[in-house]
Design a protein around this motif. Structure first.
Motif, PDB file in Angstrom:
ATOM      1  N   CYS A 125       0.878  -1.182   0.000  1.00  0.00           N
ATOM      2  CA  CYS A 125       0.000   0.000   0.000  1.00  0.00           C
ATOM      3  C   CYS A 125       0.909   1.225   0.000  1.00  0.00           C
ATOM      4  N   ARG A 126       1.193   1.744  -1.197  1.00  0.00           N
ATOM      5  CA  ARG A 126       2.200   2.788  -1.407  1.00  0.00           C
ATOM      6  C   ARG A 126       1.601   4.193  -1.378  1.00  0.00           C
ATOM      7  N   GLY A 127       2.449   5.129  -0.933  1.00  0.00           N
ATOM      8  CA  GLY A 127       2.121   6.543  -1.035  1.00  0.00           C
ATOM      9  C   GLY A 127       1.172   7.017   0.052  1.00  0.00           C
ATOM     10  N   PRO A 128       0.553   8.171  -0.188  1.00  0.00           N
ATOM     11  CA  PRO A 128      -0.402   8.694   0.794  1.00  0.00           C
ATOM     12  C   PRO A 128      -1.527   7.692   1.026  1.00  0.00           C
ATOM     13  N   PHE A 129      -2.077   7.712   2.234  1.00  0.00           N
ATOM     14  CA  PHE A 129      -3.130   6.754   2.566  1.00  0.00           C
ATOM     15  C   PHE A 129      -4.304   6.911   1.604  1.00  0.00           C
ATOM     16  N   ASP A 130      -4.788   5.778   1.138  1.00  0.00           N
ATOM     17  CA  ASP A 130      -5.898   5.722   0.190  1.00  0.00           C
ATOM     18  C   ASP A 130      -6.913   4.723   0.747  1.00  0.00           C
ATOM     19  N   GLU A 131      -8.166   5.081   0.782  1.00  0.00           N
ATOM     20  CA  GLU A 131      -9.200   4.185   1.303  1.00  0.00           C
ATOM     21  C   GLU A 131      -9.282   2.877   0.511  1.00  0.00           C
ATOM     22  N   ASP A 132      -8.783   2.854  -0.727  1.00  0.00           N
ATOM     23  CA  ASP A 132      -8.750   1.609  -1.505  1.00  0.00           C
ATOM     24  C   ASP A 132      -7.872   0.551  -0.838  1.00  0.00           C
ATOM     25  N   PHE A 133      -6.904   0.990  -0.044  1.00  0.00           N
ATOM     26  CA  PHE A 133      -6.043   0.041   0.674  1.00  0.00           C
ATOM     27  C   PHE A 133      -6.867  -0.866   1.586  1.00  0.00           C
ATOM     28  N   VAL A 134      -7.923  -0.321   2.163  1.00  0.00           N
ATOM     29  CA  VAL A 134      -8.757  -1.080   3.101  1.00  0.00           C
ATOM     30  C   VAL A 134      -9.372  -2.293   2.400  1.00  0.00           C
ATOM     31  N   GLY A 135      -9.962  -2.079   1.249  1.00  0.00           N
ATOM     32  CA  GLY A 135     -10.555  -3.180   0.501  1.00  0.00           C
ATOM     33  C   GLY A 135      -9.521  -4.202   0.042  1.00  0.00           C
ATOM     34  N   GLN A 136      -8.346  -3.733  -0.341  1.00  0.00           N
ATOM     35  CA  GLN A 136      -7.277  -4.634  -0.755  1.00  0.00           C
ATOM     36  C   GLN A 136      -6.824  -5.513   0.414  1.00  0.00           C
ATOM     37  N   CYS A 137      -6.746  -4.928   1.596  1.00  0.00           N
ATOM     38  CA  CYS A 137      -6.348  -5.697   2.777  1.00  0.00           C
ATOM     39  C   CYS A 137      -7.430  -6.692   3.177  1.00  0.00           C
ATOM     40  N   GLU A 138      -8.674  -6.289   3.055  1.00  0.00           N
ATOM     41  CA  GLU A 138      -9.761  -7.220   3.359  1.00  0.00           C
ATOM     42  C   GLU A 138      -9.722  -8.412   2.397  1.00  0.00           C
ATOM     43  N   GLU A 139      -9.477  -8.138   1.128  1.00  0.00           N
ATOM     44  CA  GLU A 139      -9.380  -9.212   0.137  1.00  0.00           C
ATOM     45  C   GLU A 139      -8.213 -10.146   0.458  1.00  0.00           C
ATOM     46  N   LEU A 140      -7.103  -9.597   0.883  1.00  0.00           N
ATOM     47  CA  LEU A 140      -5.950 -10.418   1.269  1.00  0.00           C
ATOM     48  C   LEU A 140      -6.328 -11.383   2.391  1.00  0.00           C
ATOM     49  N   GLY A 141      -6.985 -10.863   3.429  1.00  0.00           N
ATOM     50  CA  GLY A 141      -7.403 -11.716   4.531  1.00  0.00           C
ATOM     51  C   GLY A 141      -8.351 -12.815   4.088  1.00  0.00           C
ATOM     52  N   THR A 142      -9.302 -12.464   3.235  1.00  0.00           N
ATOM     53  CA  THR A 142     -10.266 -13.449   2.735  1.00  0.00           C
ATOM     54  C   THR A 142      -9.573 -14.530   1.906  1.00  0.00           C
ATOM     55  N   LEU A 143      -8.702 -14.131   1.010  1.00  0.00           N
ATOM     56  CA  LEU A 143      -8.043 -15.098   0.125  1.00  0.00           C
ATOM     57  C   LEU A 143      -7.174 -16.080   0.905  1.00  0.00           C
ATOM     58  N   VAL A 144      -6.434 -15.584   1.879  1.00  0.00           N
ATOM     59  CA  VAL A 144      -5.568 -16.482   2.642  1.00  0.00           C
ATOM     60  C   VAL A 144      -6.402 -17.428   3.497  1.00  0.00           C
ATOM     61  N   ALA A 145      -7.405 -16.913   4.179  1.00  0.00           N
ATOM     62  CA  ALA A 145      -8.255 -17.769   5.015  1.00  0.00           C
ATOM     63  C   ALA A 145      -9.009 -18.797   4.166  1.00  0.00           C
ATOM     64  N   ALA A 146      -9.529 -18.376   3.026  1.00  0.00           N
ATOM     65  CA  ALA A 146     -10.253 -19.297   2.153  1.00  0.00           C
ATOM     66  C   ALA A 146      -9.314 -20.370   1.582  1.00  0.00           C
ATOM     67  N   GLY A 147      -8.108 -19.982   1.228  1.00  0.00           N
ATOM     68  CA  GLY A 147      -7.133 -20.951   0.730  1.00  0.00           C
ATOM     69  C   GLY A 147      -6.744 -21.962   1.799  1.00  0.00           C
ATOM     70  N   LEU A 148      -6.600 -21.483   3.022  1.00  0.00           N
ATOM     71  CA  LEU A 148      -6.286 -22.378   4.131  1.00  0.00           C
ATOM     72  C   LEU A 148      -7.451 -23.341   4.376  1.00  0.00           C
ATOM     73  N   GLU A 149      -8.664 -22.788   4.391  1.00  0.00           N
ATOM     74  CA  GLU A 149      -9.859 -23.626   4.609  1.00  0.00           C
ATOM     75  C   GLU A 149      -9.990 -24.707   3.532  1.00  0.00           C
ATOM     76  N   ALA A 150      -9.741 -24.334   2.293  1.00  0.00           N
ATOM     77  CA  ALA A 150      -9.921 -25.256   1.172  1.00  0.00           C
ATOM     78  C   ALA A 150      -8.761 -26.246   1.019  1.00  0.00           C
ATOM     79  N   GLY A 151      -7.698 -26.034   1.783  1.00  0.00           N
ATOM     80  CA  GLY A 151      -6.550 -26.926   1.671  1.00  0.00           C
ATOM     81  C   GLY A 151      -5.720 -26.677   0.443  1.00  0.00           C
ATOM     82  N   ILE A 152      -5.855 -25.492  -0.147  1.00  0.00           N
ATOM     83  CA  ILE A 152      -5.083 -25.139  -1.337  1.00  0.00           C
ATOM     84  C   ILE A 152      -3.606 -25.042  -0.985  1.00  0.00           C
TER      85      ILE A 152
END
Length: 153
Positions: A125-152
């Motif tokens: 998340c580069r540069g001045p704070f951008d509210e788009d960073f929040v959604g990107q971080c939420e997606e990161l959390g979802t993808l990792v947890a879902a991958g762990l759950e699915a055994g990927i």
């Protein structure tokens, strides 16, 4: 129950928003069977890493490097988990006021030494704070947890 460990240094309100977003994504109601634990780098130790099925690391960029708090975490845990956590899936988010490349390189170097496996490109998340960073971080959390759950990974 699979365990996702989030180790993040969030010293400001904006970085706390990013951590909260990662947690919200990882704890999405669509994901079942994953226990999410968040710790500061000062709280997390070898036991928490050994118990984890995957790790998300979060840090600020400090003088072109990871936060001292995350470095302290690695200093205290590296040799204690080196032989036991090879292949541990991990992801990284960086709140970078500049470009984040030095921070990324430093964390990846340590993770490579631990023989951990990156499950996606680091989120920087580069540069001045951008509210788009929040959604990107939420997606990161979802993808990792879902991958762990699915055994990927």
């Amino acid at each position: 129950m699979k365990r996702l460990l989030i180790v993040a240094h969030a010293p400001s309100p904006n970085t706390q928003k990013l951590l909260d977003a990662v947690l919200a994504g990882a704890r999405s109601p669509e994901i079942d069977g994953v226990e999410v634990t968040a710790m500061t780098p000062f709280e997390a130790g070898p036991e928490a890493v050994r118990a984890a099925g995957a790790v998300i690391l979060g840090t600020t960029e400090n003088l072109g490097y990871m936060s001292g708090a995350l470095k302290d975490f690695f200093d205290r845990t590296y040799y204690a988990v080196l032989e036991e956590t090879q292949g541990l899936p991990y992801a990284l988010w960086i709140r970078a006021g500049h470009d984040g490349t030095g921070t990324r390189r430093a964390v990846e170097s340590i993770a490579t030494g631990l023989r951990w496996k990156a499950v996606q490109e680091p989120l920087i998340c580069r540069g001045p704070f951008d509210e788009d960073f929040v959604g990107q971080c939420e997606e990161l959390g979802t993808l990792v947890a879902a991958g762990l759950e699915a055994g990927i990974f």
